[in-house]
Design a protein around this motif. Structure first.
Motif, PDB file in Angstrom:
ATOM      1  N   ALA A 284       0.831  -1.206   0.000  1.00  0.00           N
ATOM      2  CA  ALA A 284       0.000   0.000   0.000  1.00  0.00           C
ATOM      3  C   ALA A 284       0.864   1.253   0.000  1.00  0.00           C
ATOM      4  O   ALA A 284       0.597   2.209  -0.739  1.00  0.00           O
ATOM      5  N   ALA A 285       1.903   1.267   0.833  1.00  0.00           N
ATOM      6  CA  ALA A 285       2.763   2.450   0.936  1.00  0.00           C
ATOM      7  C   ALA A 285       3.451   2.747  -0.391  1.00  0.00           C
ATOM      8  O   ALA A 285       3.455   3.893  -0.867  1.00  0.00           O
ATOM      9  N   LEU A 286       4.039   1.724  -1.011  1.00  0.00           N
ATOM     10  CA  LEU A 286       4.779   1.930  -2.255  1.00  0.00           C
ATOM     11  C   LEU A 286       3.847   2.239  -3.423  1.00  0.00           C
ATOM     12  O   LEU A 286       4.068   3.178  -4.189  1.00  0.00           O
ATOM     13  N   PHE A 287       2.808   1.414  -3.585  1.00  0.00           N
ATOM     14  CA  PHE A 287       1.900   1.573  -4.718  1.00  0.00           C
ATOM     15  C   PHE A 287       1.207   2.921  -4.674  1.00  0.00           C
ATOM     16  O   PHE A 287       1.094   3.612  -5.697  1.00  0.00           O
ATOM     17  N   ASN A 288       0.742   3.317  -3.500  1.00  0.00           N
ATOM     18  CA  ASN A 288       0.000   4.563  -3.406  1.00  0.00           C
ATOM     19  C   ASN A 288       0.878   5.756  -3.753  1.00  0.00           C
ATOM     20  O   ASN A 288       0.470   6.674  -4.459  1.00  0.00           O
ATOM     21  N   VAL A 291       1.817   5.206  -7.824  1.00  0.00           N
ATOM     22  CA  VAL A 291       0.715   5.128  -8.785  1.00  0.00           C
ATOM     23  C   VAL A 291      -0.342   6.203  -8.547  1.00  0.00           C
ATOM     24  O   VAL A 291      -0.803   6.853  -9.499  1.00  0.00           O
ATOM     25  N   TYR A 292      -0.743   6.404  -7.303  1.00  0.00           N
ATOM     26  CA  TYR A 292      -1.804   7.370  -7.028  1.00  0.00           C
ATOM     27  C   TYR A 292      -1.285   8.749  -6.650  1.00  0.00           C
ATOM     28  O   TYR A 292      -2.059   9.682  -6.452  1.00  0.00           O
ATOM     29  N   GLY A 293       0.029   8.885  -6.516  1.00  0.00           N
ATOM     30  CA  GLY A 293       0.613  10.206  -6.348  1.00  0.00           C
ATOM     31  C   GLY A 293       0.430  10.846  -4.990  1.00  0.00           C
ATOM     32  O   GLY A 293       0.515  12.062  -4.858  1.00  0.00           O
ATOM     33  N   ARG A 294       0.191  10.040  -3.959  1.00  0.00           N
ATOM     34  CA  ARG A 294       0.107  10.597  -2.603  1.00  0.00           C
ATOM     35  C   ARG A 294       0.684   9.603  -1.606  1.00  0.00           C
ATOM     36  O   ARG A 294       0.326   8.425  -1.622  1.00  0.00           O
ATOM     37  N   THR A 295       1.556  10.098  -0.752  1.00  0.00           N
ATOM     38  CA  THR A 295       2.142   9.250   0.292  1.00  0.00           C
ATOM     39  C   THR A 295       1.144   9.093   1.428  1.00  0.00           C
ATOM     40  O   THR A 295       0.653  10.087   1.975  1.00  0.00           O
ATOM     41  N   LEU A 296       0.831   7.855   1.775  1.00  0.00           N
ATOM     42  CA  LEU A 296      -0.123   7.600   2.847  1.00  0.00           C
ATOM     43  C   LEU A 296       0.481   7.946   4.198  1.00  0.00           C
ATOM     44  O   LEU A 296       1.669   7.721   4.444  1.00  0.00           O
ATOM     45  N   THR A 297      -0.341   8.474   5.073  1.00  0.00           N
ATOM     46  CA  THR A 297       0.099   8.776   6.431  1.00  0.00           C
ATOM     47  C   THR A 297       0.152   7.488   7.248  1.00  0.00           C
ATOM     48  O   THR A 297      -0.378   6.439   6.853  1.00  0.00           O
ATOM     49  N   GLN A 298       0.765   7.579   8.407  1.00  0.00           N
ATOM     50  CA  GLN A 298       0.818   6.414   9.292  1.00  0.00           C
ATOM     51  C   GLN A 298      -0.583   5.961   9.687  1.00  0.00           C
ATOM     52  O   GLN A 298      -0.872   4.757   9.731  1.00  0.00           O
ATOM     53  N   ASP A 299      -1.467   6.907   9.959  1.00  0.00           N
ATOM     54  CA  ASP A 299      -2.843   6.549  10.334  1.00  0.00           C
ATOM     55  C   ASP A 299      -3.556   5.829   9.178  1.00  0.00           C
ATOM     56  O   ASP A 299      -4.307   4.870   9.401  1.00  0.00           O
ATOM     57  N   GLN A 300      -3.346   6.297   7.948  1.00  0.00           N
ATOM     58  CA  GLN A 300      -3.966   5.636   6.798  1.00  0.00           C
ATOM     59  C   GLN A 300      -3.436   4.216   6.628  1.00  0.00           C
ATOM     60  O   GLN A 300      -4.194   3.288   6.338  1.00  0.00           O
ATOM     61  N   LEU A 301      -2.136   4.051   6.814  1.00  0.00           N
ATOM     62  CA  LEU A 301      -1.549   2.720   6.689  1.00  0.00           C
ATOM     63  C   LEU A 301      -2.028   1.794   7.803  1.00  0.00           C
ATOM     64  O   LEU A 301      -2.289   0.614   7.568  1.00  0.00           O
ATOM     65  N   LEU A 302      -2.159   2.324   9.005  1.00  0.00           N
ATOM     66  CA  LEU A 302      -2.641   1.499  10.118  1.00  0.00           C
ATOM     67  C   LEU A 302      -4.089   1.085   9.891  1.00  0.00           C
ATOM     68  O   LEU A 302      -4.503  -0.009  10.300  1.00  0.00           O
ATOM     69  N   ALA A 303      -4.869   1.942   9.221  1.00  0.00           N
ATOM     70  CA  ALA A 303      -6.256   1.582   8.904  1.00  0.00           C
ATOM     71  C   ALA A 303      -6.285   0.405   7.939  1.00  0.00           C
ATOM     72  O   ALA A 303      -7.130  -0.494   8.060  1.00  0.00           O
ATOM     73  N   ILE A 304      -5.373   0.391   6.977  1.00  0.00           N
ATOM     74  CA  ILE A 304      -5.289  -0.750   6.063  1.00  0.00           C
ATOM     75  C   ILE A 304      -4.835  -1.991   6.809  1.00  0.00           C
ATOM     76  O   ILE A 304      -5.393  -3.081   6.639  1.00  0.00           O
ATOM     77  N   ALA A 305      -3.853  -1.857   7.677  1.00  0.00           N
ATOM     78  CA  ALA A 305      -3.341  -2.998   8.436  1.00  0.00           C
ATOM     79  C   ALA A 305      -4.410  -3.596   9.329  1.00  0.00           C
ATOM     80  O   ALA A 305      -4.411  -4.809   9.594  1.00  0.00           O
ATOM     81  N   GLY A 306      -5.351  -2.755   9.782  1.00  0.00           N
ATOM     82  CA  GLY A 306      -6.381  -3.248  10.678  1.00  0.00           C
ATOM     83  C   GLY A 306      -7.462  -4.045  10.013  1.00  0.00           C
ATOM     84  O   GLY A 306      -8.261  -4.701  10.694  1.00  0.00           O
ATOM     85  N   THR A 307      -7.496  -4.040   8.683  1.00  0.00           N
ATOM     86  CA  THR A 307      -8.566  -4.758   7.986  1.00  0.00           C
ATOM     87  C   THR A 307      -8.085  -5.988   7.247  1.00  0.00           C
ATOM     88  O   THR A 307      -8.895  -6.763   6.732  1.00  0.00           O
ATOM     89  N   THR A 308      -6.792  -6.196   7.136  1.00  0.00           N
ATOM     90  CA  THR A 308      -6.318  -7.313   6.346  1.00  0.00           C
ATOM     91  C   THR A 308      -5.006  -7.856   6.894  1.00  0.00           C
ATOM     92  O   THR A 308      -4.435  -7.340   7.854  1.00  0.00           O
ATOM     93  N   ARG A 309      -4.512  -8.906   6.265  1.00  0.00           N
ATOM     94  CA  ARG A 309      -3.219  -9.478   6.614  1.00  0.00           C
ATOM     95  C   ARG A 309      -2.638 -10.144   5.378  1.00  0.00           C
ATOM     96  O   ARG A 309      -3.295 -10.260   4.351  1.00  0.00           O
ATOM     97  N   SER A 310      -1.399 -10.604   5.490  1.00  0.00           N
ATOM     98  CA  SER A 310      -0.743 -11.246   4.350  1.00  0.00           C
ATOM     99  C   SER A 310      -1.432 -12.560   4.017  1.00  0.00           C
ATOM    100  O   SER A 310      -1.908 -13.286   4.902  1.00  0.00           O
ATOM    101  N   ILE A 311      -1.463 -12.875   2.733  1.00  0.00           N
ATOM    102  CA  ILE A 311      -2.024 -14.130   2.252  1.00  0.00           C
ATOM    103  C   ILE A 311      -1.001 -15.245   2.431  1.00  0.00           C
ATOM    104  O   ILE A 311       0.189 -15.055   2.219  1.00  0.00           O
TER     105      ILE A 311
END
Length: 313
Positions: A284-288, A291-311
């Motif tokens: 998420a950190a690298l792709f965003n 590709v999307y042109g904005r660096t995610l904040t720590q809070d945004q990254l933690l929100a992603i971490a809270g909903t998923t995990r590695s396959i």
């Protein structure tokens, strides 16, 4: 598709039509959600709006130019939006996705009825680098388009594990019971990985199902698209399914767009890398950023971490 000339005056799109376009389009209308993701990544400042406007949190993860964009008519729906399109005064319409007779006809019809140049680009995964570069030339955004294309090439070059061919069930809905059919656009990344998509008998891209039907299918992996479905995995009868008991049931990340589909656009590259076992936080950190042109904040990254995990196939 032919390469776009340096003048960007004439383009041959995926329909085989040679379309004359403005030299430097400033008001570009995406025909549907897949096109909106592509344009939000490469040329957000030239995009008129979102046919399927993301929520506030998702828009905050996109380039600043995309965040305030409004909702616009969706051309790929069933309604005739000719008058709505004309009212926006676009100088170019771009569609992106399935190159089927239906969408080829839609591109021709839209241009005929509105008088606005309309292009359809192939949404296949392996065409992403090529299409990104074509869009970059058309929109005069070669640097960002090249960054997207190279990132796509890097992900598409990842080797496919030769000895891992799990049976996977992918479903939408808060109850996780709207199951995706095999051999559709929404399950394209599973096919690329060599995974076998399982679904109940029926017709359509998504099929209503039940826990008992899923139990009979006995998938090795279950992936649910809706974050609201996460609590059901801990309840009976979901908890009794083999994939759930074995820890192989997952919620697909959806920031800023779904990683498996929703919509089936360049966002699927994230899902492809994640399904291979990539760490979702790092991806998420690298792709965003690239590709999307904005660096995610720590809070945004933690929100992603809270909903998923590695396959772990």
């Amino acid at each position: 598709m032919a390469a776009v000339p340096s003048t960007a005056a004439e383009v041959t799109d995926a329909t085989g039509r040679s379309v004359v376009i403005p030299d430097n389009p400033h008001r570009v209308l995406p025909a549907g959600p897949p096109a909106e993701v592509l344009l939000a990544a490469i040329a957000p400042a030239q995009m008129l709006g979102f046919p399927e406007r993301p929520g506030e949190a998702s828009r905050a993860a996109l380039a600043p130019a995309a965040d305030p964009l409004p909702a616009v008519p969706r051309l790929t729906g069933k309604q005739d939006r000719t008058a709505d399109i004309r009212a926006l005064h676009p100088d170019l319409i771009i569609d992106y996705g399935t190159v089927s007779p239906r969408y080829q006809q839609l591109a021709r019809q839209t241009q005929s009825q509105t008088g606005i140049p309309t292009l359809l680009f192939d949404g296949a995964l392996d065409q992403i680098p090529r299409v990104a570069r074509d869009i970059g030339r058309i929109m005069h955004q070669p640097a960002q388009a090249e960054a997207v294309a190279r990132f796509a090439e890097a992900i598409l070059a990842l080797p496919i594990p030769a000895n891992s061919h799990p049976r996977v069930l992918y479903a939408r809905g808060a109850e996780g019971l709207l199951v995706a059919a095999p051999d559709t656009d929404v399950t394209g990344i599973f096919r690329r990985l060599g995974w076998q998509v399982v679904a109940p008998d029926g017709s359509g891209t998504f099929r209503p199902s039940s826990i008992e039907a899923i139990r009979q299918l006995d998938p090795d992996i279950i992936i649910l698209a809706d974050p609201a479905a996460k609590p059901v995995l801990a309840t009976a009868p979901w908890a009794g399914l083999r994939a759930v008991r074995d820890g192989h049931a997952y919620i697909a990340p959806s920031m800023p767009f779904g990683w498996v589909e929703e919509p089936p656009s360049i966002n699927r590259l994230l899902g492809l890398a994640w399904l291979r076992g990539g760490d979702p936080l790092t991806l998420a950190a690298l792709f965003n950023s690239v590709v999307y042109g904005r660096t995610l904040t720590q809070d945004q990254l933690l929100a992603i971490a809270g909903t998923t995990r590695s396959i772990t196939p």
